[in-house]
Each structure stands twice: as C-alpha cells, then as structure tokens.
Design a protein around this motif. Sequence first.
Motif, PDB file in Angstrom:
ATOM      1  N   ASP A 161       5.148  71.975  30.558  1.00 29.21           N
ATOM      2  CA  ASP A 161       4.464  70.351  31.413  1.00 29.21           C
ATOM      3  C   ASP A 161       4.852  70.570  32.380  1.00 29.21           C
ATOM      4  N   GLY A 162       6.276  70.187  33.550  1.00 25.55           N
ATOM      5  CA  GLY A 162       6.108  70.277  34.101  1.00 25.55           C
ATOM      6  C   GLY A 162       6.847  71.556  35.734  1.00 25.55           C
ATOM      7  N   GLY A 163       6.328  72.172  35.239  1.00 19.66           N
ATOM      8  CA  GLY A 163       7.154  73.127  36.349  1.00 19.66           C
ATOM      9  C   GLY A 163       8.262  74.317  36.030  1.00 19.66           C
ATOM     10  N   PRO A 164       8.756  74.493  36.539  1.00 19.95           N
ATOM     11  CA  PRO A 164       9.779  75.695  36.890  1.00 19.95           C
ATOM     12  C   PRO A 164      10.426  74.372  37.661  1.00 19.95           C
ATOM     13  N   SER A 165      10.488  73.957  39.088  1.00 17.49           N
ATOM     14  CA  SER A 165      11.158  73.143  39.281  1.00 17.49           C
ATOM     15  C   SER A 165      10.876  71.690  39.036  1.00 17.49           C
ATOM     16  N   ARG A 166      11.543  70.795  38.334  1.00 16.18           N
ATOM     17  CA  ARG A 166      11.463  69.260  38.691  1.00 16.18           C
ATOM     18  C   ARG A 166      11.704  68.084  39.592  1.00 16.18           C
ATOM     19  N   ALA A 167      12.929  68.007  39.895  1.00 20.69           N
ATOM     20  CA  ALA A 167      13.327  67.466  41.363  1.00 20.69           C
ATOM     21  C   ALA A 167      12.519  67.361  42.365  1.00 20.69           C
ATOM     22  N   PHE A 168      12.869  69.187  42.797  1.00 16.65           N
ATOM     23  CA  PHE A 168      12.834  69.125  44.529  1.00 16.65           C
ATOM     24  C   PHE A 168      10.708  68.995  44.242  1.00 16.65           C
ATOM     25  N   ALA A 169      10.545  69.728  43.575  1.00 19.22           N
ATOM     26  CA  ALA A 169       9.036  69.779  43.315  1.00 19.22           C
ATOM     27  C   ALA A 169       8.016  68.621  43.045  1.00 19.22           C
ATOM     28  N   ASP A 170       8.738  67.758  42.353  1.00 17.63           N
ATOM     29  CA  ASP A 170       8.390  66.061  41.951  1.00 17.63           C
ATOM     30  C   ASP A 170       8.297  65.419  43.810  1.00 17.63           C
ATOM     31  N   ILE A 171       9.860  65.553  43.854  1.00 18.10           N
ATOM     32  CA  ILE A 171      10.467  64.310  45.121  1.00 18.10           C
ATOM     33  C   ILE A 171      10.975  65.150  46.707  1.00 18.10           C
ATOM     34  N   GLY A 172      11.166  66.187  46.329  1.00 18.74           N
ATOM     35  CA  GLY A 172      11.954  67.330  47.246  1.00 18.74           C
ATOM     36  C   GLY A 172      10.335  67.574  48.225  1.00 18.74           C
ATOM     37  N   SER A 173       9.055  67.560  47.423  1.00 18.48           N
ATOM     38  CA  SER A 173       7.907  67.870  47.674  1.00 18.48           C
ATOM     39  C   SER A 173       7.326  67.312  48.908  1.00 18.48           C
ATOM     40  N   HIS A 174       7.242  65.579  48.631  1.00 18.39           N
ATOM     41  CA  HIS A 174       7.349  64.719  49.388  1.00 18.39           C
ATOM     42  C   HIS A 174       8.578  64.729  50.597  1.00 18.39           C
ATOM     43  N   LEU A 175       9.443  64.725  50.479  1.00 20.31           N
ATOM     44  CA  LEU A 175      10.437  65.013  51.300  1.00 20.31           C
ATOM     45  C   LEU A 175      10.102  66.124  52.983  1.00 20.31           C
ATOM     46  N   ARG A 230       1.688  74.711  50.988  1.00 22.62           N
ATOM     47  CA  ARG A 230       3.377  75.258  51.971  1.00 22.62           C
ATOM     48  C   ARG A 230       3.968  74.233  51.233  1.00 22.62           C
ATOM     49  N   ALA A 231       3.776  72.730  50.161  1.00 24.20           N
ATOM     50  CA  ALA A 231       4.975  72.464  49.391  1.00 24.20           C
ATOM     51  C   ALA A 231       5.490  73.066  48.457  1.00 24.20           C
ATOM     52  N   ALA A 232       3.975  74.051  47.761  1.00 27.40           N
ATOM     53  CA  ALA A 232       4.532  74.656  46.182  1.00 27.40           C
ATOM     54  C   ALA A 232       5.032  76.417  46.943  1.00 27.40           C
ATOM     55  N   VAL A 255       0.992  60.880  50.296  1.00 27.07           N
ATOM     56  CA  VAL A 255       1.040  59.628  50.781  1.00 27.07           C
ATOM     57  C   VAL A 255       2.040  59.099  51.827  1.00 27.07           C
ATOM     58  N   TYR A 256       3.303  59.711  51.784  1.00 23.50           N
ATOM     59  CA  TYR A 256       4.272  58.660  52.877  1.00 23.50           C
ATOM     60  C   TYR A 256       3.416  58.929  54.031  1.00 23.50           C
ATOM     61  N   ASP A 258       7.464  67.536  53.210  1.00 25.26           N
ATOM     62  CA  ASP A 258       5.396  67.229  53.954  1.00 25.26           C
ATOM     63  C   ASP A 258       6.122  66.393  55.116  1.00 25.26           C
ATOM     64  N   LEU A 259       6.384  64.874  54.453  1.00 24.74           N
ATOM     65  CA  LEU A 259       6.732  63.771  56.009  1.00 24.74           C
ATOM     66  C   LEU A 259       8.066  64.783  57.259  1.00 24.74           C
ATOM     67  N   LEU A 260       9.179  65.416  56.909  1.00 27.76           N
ATOM     68  CA  LEU A 260       9.813  66.130  57.182  1.00 27.76           C
ATOM     69  C   LEU A 260       9.000  66.566  58.726  1.00 27.76           C
ATOM     70  N   GLU A 261       8.220  68.274  58.035  1.00 31.77           N
ATOM     71  CA  GLU A 261       7.094  68.602  59.113  1.00 31.77           C
ATOM     72  C   GLU A 261       6.557  67.577  59.621  1.00 31.77           C
ATOM     73  N   PHE A 262       5.781  66.371  58.948  1.00 28.18           N
ATOM     74  CA  PHE A 262       3.616  66.425  59.612  1.00 28.18           C
ATOM     75  C   PHE A 262       5.589  65.364  60.633  1.00 28.18           C
ATOM     76  N   VAL A 263       6.251  64.760  60.389  1.00 29.33           N
ATOM     77  CA  VAL A 263       7.283  63.676  61.467  1.00 29.33           C
ATOM     78  C   VAL A 263       7.778  64.749  62.870  1.00 29.33           C
ATOM     79  N   ALA A 264       8.163  66.364  61.992  1.00 25.82           N
ATOM     80  CA  ALA A 264       9.074  66.204  63.888  1.00 25.82           C
ATOM     81  C   ALA A 264       7.983  67.641  64.031  1.00 25.82           C
ATOM     82  N   CYS A 265       6.262  67.813  63.821  1.00 25.95           N
ATOM     83  CA  CYS A 265       5.902  68.490  64.153  1.00 25.95           C
ATOM     84  C   CYS A 265       6.283  69.815  64.378  1.00 25.95           C
TER      85      CYS A 265
END
Length: 368
Positions: A180-194, A346-348, A132-133, A196-203
Amino acid sequence: MTTDVTGVGVDTIRSGLLGSGFMARVHSHAARAAGAQLVGIASSSAERAAQAAHDLGVDRAEPDAAVLLAAADIDVVHVCTPNATHAAFAAAALEAGKHVVCEKPLATTAADAQHLAAVAAASDSVSVVPFVYRYHPIVRDARARVARGDLGALLTINGAYLQDWLLSTADADWRAISADGGPSRAFADIGSHLCDLLEFVACEPIARLTARTRRVFDERGGRPVANEDIAAVLFETASGALGTLLVSQMAPGRKNALTLELHGSAESLRFEQERSEELWIGRRDGSSLLLRDPDTSVPDSARLQRVPAGHPMGYQDAFNSFVADVYAAVRGEQPEGLPTFADGARAAVLTEAVLESAQTRSWIDVTG
C-alpha cells in the motif's frame, strides 16, 4: 466550469475527491476556501464515500473511482488515496481530461512518476503535487534572499523532518505495508517534502548522495513491515555545497519537526515548520529574526499572506494557498512556485537514489 450565480462571469472550479481520509479533509477545506464546488467523492467503498460526502459537505458520493473520473461535471480531481494507487488514478484522471492534484508520492517507482510527468506535460491539464511547505510565506522570503545573493556562496545545508507517530511496534498504518505504502515509507512520505523544500529554497538541486536507512520493527500491529522508519543522507548540491538530512518517524516528542538551515559565506538562514511565522538569519556579527509581515515581505511572500502580521498562519493556510494557486493555473494564470508532476517525479528519483544507496552503500549521482 460553471458561471457564478452573480452573473459576473467568474468561473467556479468543480472538484472531485478520491479518498476519504485525513488528506481528503485537508483538500476539501482548501478547495472550499478557494471557492470551488465540491461535486463528488469516491472512496474504498460506497458506504465510506457516502459518510465522507456527509462529513465534508460534498454534493454527492460516487460508487467508485471510475464513475467519479468519468463525471462530466468535474474539472479537477484530487487524488488522496493510498500511495500504491496514485499512479493509476492520476493516469486515469489525465486520460479523462481532468486537471489533477495528486498526493505524494506521485508514484512508488521513479519510472512511473517520470512517465506521468511526461504525459502531463504533453496534455492541457494542470497536474500538481502538494509540496505545500513551499507555501509558508516566510519560505518565499527565504528563497528570495538566496536568489538575490544575500547568503553569498552556499557552503553547507542541514535539514531534518522528525515525527514520533510510529514510535511503538503497536503503531500500525497502511503506509507501513509496502503493497500500500510503497518500498519507501519515511523518506517517500516526509523526506520528499524536505528535499523539495531544500531544492526550492536553495535554488539548486541535489547532485549526488549517499544514504543509510533503518527499519526498527519488522512487524507492526501483527503485520510484516518491509519499508524504513529512518533515513540519513549525506549529499552534495550542484554548486558543491555539502549537506546532511535526517528523516525519522520514531523521534519521541517530535510531531512535524521539519527544519532547514542553509549556511552561506555571508549569512545563514533557518526555517522551522513548527515556527512558520519566522525566519532566523545568522551573521558573524549577530543574528536576527525576520517575522512574517505582508507590508515588508517580498511580493511572492506577501501574496500568500491572508491575514496581517501577528495573526498566526499555519499548515492549512499553506495548503489553502497551494490549492488557490492550482485553481488559478486552471483558469490560465501562471502562479510562481507551483509544484508540478515534474517535481513529483523528482522526489521519486531522489527516493529511489536513497534506497539504492542504502542497499549498495555507495554514492549515487542524481539526475532527472
């Protein structure tokens, strides 16, 4: 979908929620803002579902997920359950012919996420992940500047997503348990947002990366922890731009400090999620702030702006705009920038690349 009571033939989206935690509340607010009817909710128990139905104003509580997915009067299912259950629930919803909004991560393995994306692409369902960012209006202004070449050649990128809610060993959450959370936490949880935002803005996509991760505590709340607290990534994009990313859920004082800075040969851009009304533009001869304003924004930004300039918009507004686009797609429209299951896959893929690189201490080419 049902016919509006005014008789003008406007379709009302009928939505169901799986899960009853914080994200279910966010989804319910967004669904209602988009004009949906909240028909049903299911949770980990019938009792929790009943309480959530009362609290969120949902028409009825279902005894379990299977009953909700089978309901003929539900058009869209919002999957807001723990990470490890996402893939199975999303697959079942697709099989039931529903449109699906699935929280990230879409799946806890890249293979499962890619399979889901393929199934979704072959179906008639609208299948999306809430990155959603993308829906902060000023982000669309930033993307437009990159797309029309204002930055010049992209040289470097710096990004971070920092939180502190897991700073102490006493800070426990289901996300910290791999089952419950999966093999990745910090990156899967919030790094995925970062990312996605990077690739979306940078095109353009990240092409290769090398990463390091750190788990600070082996136990949280008396339970063993196997996934990471912190991730640092060095990467190259498809055009050769170099970048760094820092992701942490143990940065004291940082709550949701998502930042992205792009440096081109002509100008730089910086977006800060906690200051989402402005975009910093840097040039050699001086810098400026572009403030959110529907009267001066590019059309793709202006369409997301619900209030005039000077009236702050935030996270829930971005989420509301995302869900409004989802429901527009259900009605047959093609809104710009809607994040699909392909983006979730892609995030996965990026998450697995980060974990593999951290384990092997090597560069990983990222495809898919």
